[in-house]
Write an enzyme that holds these catalytic residues in place. Structure first.
Site, mmCIF file in Angstrom:
data_model
loop_
_atom_site.group_PDB
_atom_site.id
_atom_site.type_symbol
_atom_site.label_atom_id
_atom_site.label_comp_id
_atom_site.label_asym_id
_atom_site.label_seq_id
_atom_site.Cartn_x
_atom_site.Cartn_y
_atom_site.Cartn_z
ATOM 1 N N ARG A 33 0.832 -1.204 0.000
ATOM 2 C CA ARG A 33 0.000 0.000 0.000
ATOM 3 C C ARG A 33 0.868 1.255 0.000
ATOM 4 O O ARG A 33 1.849 1.345 0.737
ATOM 5 C CB ARG A 33 -0.899 0.020 1.242
ATOM 6 C CG ARG A 33 -1.926 -1.096 1.298
ATOM 7 C CD ARG A 33 -2.636 -1.102 2.654
ATOM 8 N NE ARG A 33 -1.685 -1.146 3.762
ATOM 9 C CZ ARG A 33 -1.536 -0.202 4.674
ATOM 10 N NH1 ARG A 33 -2.288 0.886 4.643
ATOM 11 N NH2 ARG A 33 -0.646 -0.316 5.643
ATOM 12 N N TYR A 49 1.021 -1.610 11.518
ATOM 13 C CA TYR A 49 1.498 -2.875 12.085
ATOM 14 C C TYR A 49 2.272 -2.719 13.385
ATOM 15 O O TYR A 49 2.205 -3.586 14.249
ATOM 16 C CB TYR A 49 2.386 -3.612 11.063
ATOM 17 C CG TYR A 49 1.623 -4.157 9.894
ATOM 18 C CD1 TYR A 49 0.958 -5.378 9.985
ATOM 19 C CD2 TYR A 49 1.539 -3.460 8.691
ATOM 20 C CE1 TYR A 49 0.245 -5.889 8.919
ATOM 21 C CE2 TYR A 49 0.836 -3.961 7.614
ATOM 22 C CZ TYR A 49 0.187 -5.176 7.728
ATOM 23 O OH TYR A 49 -0.525 -5.675 6.667
ATOM 24 N N LYS A 106 6.763 -18.744 7.902
ATOM 25 C CA LYS A 106 6.599 -19.925 8.751
ATOM 26 C C LYS A 106 5.326 -20.649 8.329
ATOM 27 O O LYS A 106 4.258 -20.468 8.942
ATOM 28 C CB LYS A 106 6.545 -19.511 10.216
ATOM 29 C CG LYS A 106 7.880 -18.953 10.740
ATOM 30 C CD LYS A 106 7.787 -18.500 12.180
ATOM 31 C CE LYS A 106 9.139 -18.051 12.715
ATOM 32 N NZ LYS A 106 9.056 -17.487 14.071
ATOM 33 N N LYS A 191 4.823 -24.983 14.841
ATOM 34 C CA LYS A 191 4.553 -24.306 16.124
ATOM 35 C C LYS A 191 3.327 -23.397 16.017
ATOM 36 O O LYS A 191 2.645 -23.150 17.011
ATOM 37 C CB LYS A 191 5.797 -23.564 16.625
ATOM 38 C CG LYS A 191 6.270 -22.392 15.762
ATOM 39 C CD LYS A 191 5.606 -21.085 16.066
ATOM 40 C CE LYS A 191 5.924 -20.012 15.046
ATOM 41 N NZ LYS A 191 5.228 -18.758 15.277
ATOM 42 N N THR A 248 5.383 -18.692 21.048
ATOM 43 C CA THR A 248 4.118 -18.539 20.317
ATOM 44 C C THR A 248 2.941 -19.099 21.113
ATOM 45 O O THR A 248 1.851 -18.538 21.084
ATOM 46 C CB THR A 248 4.224 -19.219 18.942
ATOM 47 O OG1 THR A 248 5.464 -18.847 18.344
ATOM 48 C CG2 THR A 248 3.105 -18.784 18.020
#
Ligand SMILES: NC(=O)c1ccc[n+]([C@@H]2O[C@H](COP(=O)([O-])OP(=O)(O)OC[C@H]3O[C@@H](n4cnc5c(N)ncnc54)[C@H](O)[C@@H]3O)[C@@H](O)[C@H]2O)c1
Ligand SMILES: O=P(O)(O)OC[C@H](O)CO
Length: 332
Positions: A33, A49, A106, A191, A248
């Site tokens: 963007r 973000y 990932k 994970k 995580t």
């Protein structure tokens, strides 16, 4: 000063851009963007973000991939796993033949069941020694804030891994090298699925014994898959295995864990998706490819199967949990 292109200005791409600039490189980021590129160039931040994080002046951005890749010695791929092939197909003609690629993704590609470094090799036609992966317990927000963290840079070319280790080393970010690309990528993808199941359990109101059981048995099934695919068992005891799993599965910053929590509280997939602020929870799609990969490898992954059933087959979390507990007993 080396010039490094970071393709993707989401949370991790932006945090990694900051790490690379703090380590002494000139960083040019590709943003989808125009507003994101403007924000980085004008305000030195990426407000969507990583609000509040100030980026070094050595970080700039553009929406033009040709401009971003021009003169880059290394290219960091920071887009979601399932969109990486299509993105890379658009960029492949712009890559210098000797460019080094570092994948941050990932996940496992749906359909092909390929690891992301395999997708890069196929699309870009690069030898495996030119492709590295970076994986570890690295929640973007914490890294961007300069909180101490370690990671793994895996590449079959040890000299290249060592060069990248230097390029990514800062006072708050400490990379270790590894030659086990398969193990690091499988650890990073699995994970996310285990974090989903930990989130589901937490959303159902279950406590720490359940969480510890899921982390430990999740590590067991991830290791089984990795070893069957040629990975080293020790990688799964390291930062890209256990380290990332713990971060995580336990952090409220994890999109996967948070997504799972919402499912566990009874939200639908669509409702949980809406709450991600457009960010990717990779495990939701990768659980399907990991289940298929496990069948192909002849390896049992009951927790990953459970997540797939809850996410994609309308499985009821309570019934799935009861069934998991009733599986035949076995030695550890
Ligand atoms: N965020 C983290 O803490 C973190 C840490 C380590 C690894 N990772 C991994 O890094 C990869 C990138 O994650 P992220 O956190 O930066 O994701 P994100 O959702 O925050 O950002 C993704 C970026 O990719 C861009 N993009 C390009 N094509 C896209 C498309 N077709 N659909 C959606 N987005 C598209 C988006 O514009 C955005 O800039 C993932 O594989 C993730 O698992 C993330
Ligand atoms: O926010 P998640 O769940 O994508 O996890 C982020 C990182 O992969 C943690 O290492």
């Amino acid at each position: 000063m080396a010039r490094i292109a970071v393709m993707g200005a989401g949370s991790w791409g932006t945090a990694v851009g900051k790490v690379l600039a703090d380590a002494g490189s000139e960083v040019v980021m590709w943003a989808r963007r125009e507003e994101a590129a403007d924000d980085i160039n004008t305000n030195h931040c990426n407000g969507k973000y990583l609000p509040g994080v100030v980026l070094p002046s050595a970080v700039s951005a553009s929406t033009d991939p040709a401009q971003v890749l021009d003169g880059a010695e290394e290219v960091v791929l920071a887009v979601p796993s399932q969109t990486l092939r299509a993105n890379l197909e658009n960029w492949v003609d712009l890559l210098a033949p000797n460019i080094g690629v570092i994948s941050l993704a990932k996940g496992i590609e749906t359909g092909t069941l390929m690891r992301i470094s395999e997708v890069v090799a196929e699309v870009a036609g690069l030898p495996e020694g030119q492709i590295a992966v970076l994986s570890g317990p690295n929640l973007a927000r914490e890294v961007a804030e300069g909180q101490p963290a370690a990671t793994v840079i895996a590449c079959t070319d040890a000299a290249r891994a060592a060069r990248l280790q230097d390029a990514f080393s800062t006072r708050y970010f400490r990379p270790y090298t590894n030659n086990d690309v398969v193990g690091c990528e499988i650890g990073g993808a699995t994970k996310n699925v285990i974090a989903l199941v930990c989130g589901i359990a937490s959303g159902m109101g279950l406590g720490d014994n359940t969480a510890a059981t899921l982390v430990t048995r999740g590590l067991a099934e991830s290791t089984r898959l990795g070893v069957a695919l040629g990975a080293s068992q020790t990688t799964f005891a390291g930062l890209a295995g256990l380290g990332d799993l713990v971060a995580t599965c336990t952090s409220p910053l994890s999109r996967n864990r948070t997504f799972g929590e919402r499912l566990g509280r009874g939200e639908t997939l669509e409702q949980a998706q809406e709450a991600t602020n457009g960010q990717v929870a990779e495990g939701v799609k990768s659980c399907t490819s990991i289940v298929e990969l496990s069948h192909r490898a002849g390896v049992e992954m009951p927790l990953t199967e459970a997540v797939h059933e809850i996410c994609h087959e309308g499985g009821n979390a309570v019934e799935v949990a009861v069934r998991l507990m009733r599986r035949s007993t076995k030695p550890e």
